[in-house]
Enzyme design. Structure first.
Site, PDB file in Angstrom:
ATOM      1  N   ASP A   1       0.893  -1.141   0.000  1.00  0.00           N
ATOM      2  CA  ASP A   1       0.000   0.000   0.000  1.00  0.00           C
ATOM      3  C   ASP A   1       0.935   1.196   0.000  1.00  0.00           C
ATOM      4  O   ASP A   1       1.471   1.568   1.043  1.00  0.00           O
ATOM      5  CB  ASP A   1      -0.890   0.006   1.247  1.00  0.00           C
ATOM      6  CG  ASP A   1      -1.957   1.078   1.156  1.00  0.00           C
ATOM      7  OD1 ASP A   1      -1.635   2.191   0.694  1.00  0.00           O
ATOM      8  OD2 ASP A   1      -3.119   0.820   1.514  1.00  0.00           O
ATOM      9  N   HIS A   2       1.172   1.754  -1.183  1.00  0.00           N
ATOM     10  CA  HIS A   2       2.275   2.703  -1.263  1.00  0.00           C
ATOM     11  C   HIS A   2       2.055   3.950  -0.416  1.00  0.00           C
ATOM     12  O   HIS A   2       2.991   4.663  -0.111  1.00  0.00           O
ATOM     13  CB  HIS A   2       2.611   3.047  -2.721  1.00  0.00           C
ATOM     14  CG  HIS A   2       1.592   3.898  -3.394  1.00  0.00           C
ATOM     15  ND1 HIS A   2       0.532   3.379  -4.066  1.00  0.00           N
ATOM     16  CD2 HIS A   2       1.477   5.238  -3.479  1.00  0.00           C
ATOM     17  CE1 HIS A   2      -0.198   4.369  -4.545  1.00  0.00           C
ATOM     18  NE2 HIS A   2       0.360   5.510  -4.207  1.00  0.00           N
TER      19      HIS A   2
ATOM     20  N   HIS B   1      -5.760   2.710   0.639  1.00  0.00           N
ATOM     21  CA  HIS B   1      -4.885   3.797   1.097  1.00  0.00           C
ATOM     22  C   HIS B   1      -5.480   4.619   2.238  1.00  0.00           C
ATOM     23  O   HIS B   1      -4.857   4.816   3.275  1.00  0.00           O
ATOM     24  CB  HIS B   1      -4.583   4.767  -0.049  1.00  0.00           C
ATOM     25  CG  HIS B   1      -4.048   4.105  -1.271  1.00  0.00           C
ATOM     26  ND1 HIS B   1      -3.085   3.127  -1.210  1.00  0.00           N
ATOM     27  CD2 HIS B   1      -4.330   4.274  -2.586  1.00  0.00           C
ATOM     28  CE1 HIS B   1      -2.796   2.741  -2.442  1.00  0.00           C
ATOM     29  NE2 HIS B   1      -3.542   3.403  -3.297  1.00  0.00           N
TER      30      HIS B   1
END
Ligand SMILES: NC(=O)c1ccc[n+]([C@@H]2O[C@H](COP(=O)([O-])OP(=O)(O)OC[C@H]3O[C@@H](n4cnc5c(N)ncnc54)[C@H](OP(=O)(O)O)[C@@H]3O)[C@@H](O)[C@H]2O)c1
Lengths: 337, 517
Positions: free
Chosen positions: B202-203, B265
């Protein structure tokens, strides 16, 4: 951009000079109609120097350091040739980060003092440190660090060290016993001390430490350490390296050799059955032979002072590894050539 | 009674975490989907940058794989173009590239064809020797999500999940399409990899400023005492994009804003803002607290969905003299699409700290600007002494707002009231600002750089765990279900505006308004 000479160099006058400087940078913004300058400051960095270039090299280094560690930089150049007993100049160090439209600017103050006025600089500096942020004092004034410093140098140094959160010196060409006495004195007053001679060891220490990440290799098995150095006497770097490696009190011996660069040339650790050897093989390279016989080449030359300071400014608090190595250096000192 | 004490593993007495960079072990990274957009724009530029900064082991290799036939050299050339184009905040160094390129390899193959995995194994065996990667392999699934399970099962069937070193797998978003499919995917993955070897990316969690939320909350003593229902009135999390779907209409049409941003996110960001302090800062404890928080989020009842969630879709508009298409006019989008390009949800966290404090989350495409931030709106002082309107003791407007800016202009600002210059006690809001970029002049690593190093080093703190993923699906699932059966009157907001009116109304019902970021 820099101001005219400010005299007398009282904090009030200097701060006014800085105020004017920011106003003129602000006008530039007004003309362009958008924010072009960002003021940045994370600490006060005071550099005292007795170098004959009136602080030019120190200023240069500060401007390079600002990129990673924005600060209010104060360069105090102590010189018998100074025109006035104490005068100042203010300037802004600005740079544009890659790909950004806005400049980042830090303020810098350059103070020139005659040696006899140095003790008077203390009160000026008190008024110039940035409130509530750490004060780092980097002493490049070689004379003041000697045991035989003059009364003025001693008083001048004391005035600044009493302001500092952290004091940085470079003991490379200082006698080891002087360095130890000095650091002990400051440590006794609760100051955090850094010596760039210790910082120079990071590229040596890191690969060595990694060898002990795996359990097949235990530091306590190594009962003797040989250190080769290239200077006239074992430099502080050689002593720190010995101190750092002698947690389990091995036998330590030092030997002078010819080499590529000043400082440490080789370190060898011996156990009953194994040897670890890390030695310079050129001005930019060193080879590490691990206990299992693996060979690994590392590329590192003589680190630039900016790189050393960048590493130090990233650490504001106590450095336990340095303190432990230093404590052991005191024990090793009497047996050092 | 005798107690057997396990000896603790010997700690390396020479380690110096203050100065030594984290050691990244040798390894090979296999990227499935190597010819795709993500590889070109993010993965290869990040790996190159890590190589440039010597943050990865010299014993390292990348093996790209996808169907497009290419030789090693063709792959290297293509990637050189992409890296020089997409490298963020850093120049491209030809010499460094040349030595990096020596570590790049390519194996053409179809993920659905078992023979491809034999080719891959051969290449990995060669590289293990030539590049001394110690048998460590990190598989990166950067292909269509529909291929994840199949690829993982094939890796298992070909024994590629075992070897001389460790084997780990990074899985890109989206992880599942809904709660059920996420659970199913987890089951399939666990047939081949242990949970500890699974890195769900999950950047957002890799972004420096999201990590800074933890430093801000738990590194300081003055904010945590205020960080609760007694002092916080509401929390607003905004992730706005000014662009449209940029040629990814086909993908986006299936996903929508709620799935694409909020399920993953933004719910992780909410968990970071609202979680309890971990007892130790390590992967297990931090992830336990995030998971616990997500499990405490109230799951909305179907009949309440219209009250707590708003879907939107942008229509055409003229912005700055330019005609912008509506979502339904974008290429490869169904002209009747019911996709949410905007989603706003009110969450409540049913625990002692946050009971009854609304957490408003909104995200959307074609909003007025690109901004991601978190605003903590504090309650008003009990008595309004200074503002004209509230003289006589009525409650003042809520002056105190803490904004954690994730992008752009990363930083933190605090709004408070101050006296206006001049006579009389007139007050006005002022803002105290901390700018991340200027206080730390160094270049900050991109999220993918951080996350790739973490996966190579075996640190999953910033990756999502099975229970976190399932908990975050759980909280959006009723909304997805209701929306799937609703015929929306789309478009309901014009490109370049802050979303549909219904979203403002959702907050108005609680006595709140969206702030303008
Ligand atoms: N792009 C982004 O910014 C972004 C951001 C976050 C997450 N993601 C996620 O990352 C993943 C990849 O996204 P993307 O944008 O890079 O997608 P993409 O551009 O469509 O790339 C997909 C890749 O998969 C390969 N591929 C497709 N079918 C294959 C098959 N049967 N066998 C082997 N390879 C196959 C394609 O190459 P060939 O056609 O040559 O086979 C291509 O390299 C997706 O899960 C996406 O949700 C992407």
């Amino acid at each position: 951009m820099s101001s005219a000479v400010i005299f007398p160099a009282q904090p009030e006058n200097i701060l006014k000079g800085l105020g004017k400087l920011w106003t003129s940078l602000g006008q530039e913004e007004k003309q362009q109609g958008k924010p072009t300058v960002l003021r940045a400051c994370a600490m006060t960095l005071i550099v005292a120097t007795d170098e004959p270039d009136s602080g030019f090299a120190a200023s240069q280094t500060i401007s390079e350091l600002m990129h990673a560690h924005p600060a209010r930089g104060i360069v105090l150049a102590v010189s018998p040739d100074a025109e006035k007993s104490l005068e100042a100049r203010v300037l802004a160090q600005c740079w544009k980060p890659f790909g950004k439209a806005q400049q980042i600017c830090c303020e810098q103050i350059e103070i020139t003092a005659r040696p006899q006025s140095w003790p008077n600089v203390g009160p000026t500096l008190v008024g110039l440190t940035v409130a509530d942020l750490p004060v780092i004092f980097w002493c490049r004034h070689k004379g003041a660090l000697r045991q035989a410093a003059t009364k003025e140098e001693h008083a001048g140094l004391e005035a600044i060290t009493s302001l500092a959160t952290k004091i940085v010196i470079d003991a490379h060409d200082m006698p080891a016993s002087d360095t130890v006495t000095l650091i002990e004195r400051w440590q006794a007053r609760g100051r955090v001390i850094a010596d760039l001679e210790w910082t120079r060891l990071t590229p040596w220490r890191e690969p060595l430490a990694h060898l002990f990440d795996v359990c097949e290799c235990k530091l306590s098995d190594f009962h003797s350490i040989d250190i080769e150095y290239t200077d006239e006497r074992p430099s502080m770097a050689a002593l720190y390296l010995a101190g750092w490696l002698s947690l389990y009190r091995p036998k330590v011996s030092f030997r002078r050799v010819g080499g590529y660069l000043p400082g440490v040339h080789r370190v060898t650790l011996h156990s009953d059955s194994k040897t670890i050897d890390f030695a310079r093989t050129g001005p930019d390279s060193a080879v590490l032979h691990s206990a299992s016989g693996r060979e690994c080449t590392y590329n590192f030359g003589e680190p630039a002072v900016t790189a050393l300071m960048t590493e130090e400014l990233a650490l504001m608090g106590v450095d336990p590894a340095f303190n432990a190595a230093f404590a052991r250096v005191r024990e090793l000192l009497p047996d050092t050539p | 009674m005798s107690v057997v004490v396990q000896p603790l593993p010997e700690v390396n007495p020479l380690q110096d975490p203050l100065r030594f960079s984290r050691r990244v072990p040798p390894c090979a990274i296999v990227i499935f989907g190597a010819s795709g957009d993500l590889s070109k724009r993010k993965l290869l530029p990040s790996l190159y940058r890590l190589f440039y900064e010597r943050r990865i082991s010299p014993s390292f290799a990348v093996v790209g794989s996808s169907r497009t036939p290419m030789s090693d050299d063709e792959f290297r050339h293509r990637m050189a173009d992409s890296v020089s184009k997409f490298l963020e905040d850093a120049p491209f160094d030809k010499e460094v590239w040349d030595s990096f390129a020596q570590c790049l390899f390519y194996v053409p193959g179809d993920l659905t064809n078992p023979d491809s995995y034999d080719d891959l194994r051969k290449k990995l065996d060669e590289i293990e020797k030539s590049h001394q990667t110690a048998g460590n392999v990190l598989f990166y699934l950067s292909t269509q999500p529909s291929h994840y399970a199949e690829a993982i099962l094939e890796l298992g069937a070909h024994g590629l999940n075992r070897g001389n070193g460790w084997r780990r797998v990074i899985i890109e978003k989206p992880f599942g399409h809904d709660l059920l499919s996420a659970r199913k995917l987890n089951d399939e993955i666990h047939k081949v990899f242990l949970e500890s070897d699974v890195y769900r990316i999950d950047h957002y969690l890799g972004k420096e400023t999201v990590q800074n939320i933890l430093a801000f909350r738990f590194g300081n003593g003055i904010f945590e005492p205020l960080w609760n229902r007694r002092y916080v009135d509401n929390v607003q999390i905004t992730a706005a994009e000014s662009i449209g779907v940029e040629g990814r209409g086909g993908y986006y049409q299936e996903a929508g804003a709620l799935r694409d941003m909020i399920q993953n996110h933004l719910s992780q960001v909410m968990a970071t803002v609202a979680m309890e302090p971990p007892t130790i800062f390590d992967a297990t404890n931090v992830r336990d607290e995030r998971a616990k928080l997500l499990r405490a989020v109230r799951v909305v009842k179907s009949e309440d969905v219209p009250k707590y969630a708003v879907a939107g879709q942008y229509g055409p508009a003229k912005v700055g003299g330019e005609d912008l298409p509506g979502f339904r006019q974008e290429p490869s989008v169904n002209p009747q699409a019911q996709t949410d390009t905007y989603a706003a949800v009110t969450f409540f966290i049913d625990n002692w700290r946050w009971a009854d404090v609304p957490f408003y989350i909104r995200t959307g495409k074609r909003l007025p600007k690109r901004v991601t931030d978190i605003a903590i709106q504090f309650k008003a002082p009990p008595l309004g002494l200074f503002t004209q309107e509230t003289k006589g003791g009525l409650r003042a407007a809520r002056p105190n707002l803490l904004v954690l800016r994730i992008q752009p202009e990363e930083g933190i600002s605090l709004r408070f009231l101050s006296k206006s210059p001049g006579s009389g006690m007139r007050v006005r809001p002022v803002s105290m600002d901390f700018n991340y970029g200027s206080s730390f002049g160094e270049r900050t690593p991109t999220a993918y750089e951080t996350l790739l190093v973490d996966a190579m080093s075996g640190d999953p703190t910033l990756y999502t765990r099975q229970d976190m993923v399932e908990a975050s699906w759980q909280i959006v699932q009723p909304i997805l279900d209701v929306w799937a059966n609703t015929k929306f009157d789309f478009p309901n907001y014009a490109a370049g505006t802050w979303g549909p009116k219904a979203s403002d109304e959702m907050l108005a019902r609680q006595g709140h308004v969206w702030r303008i970021p």
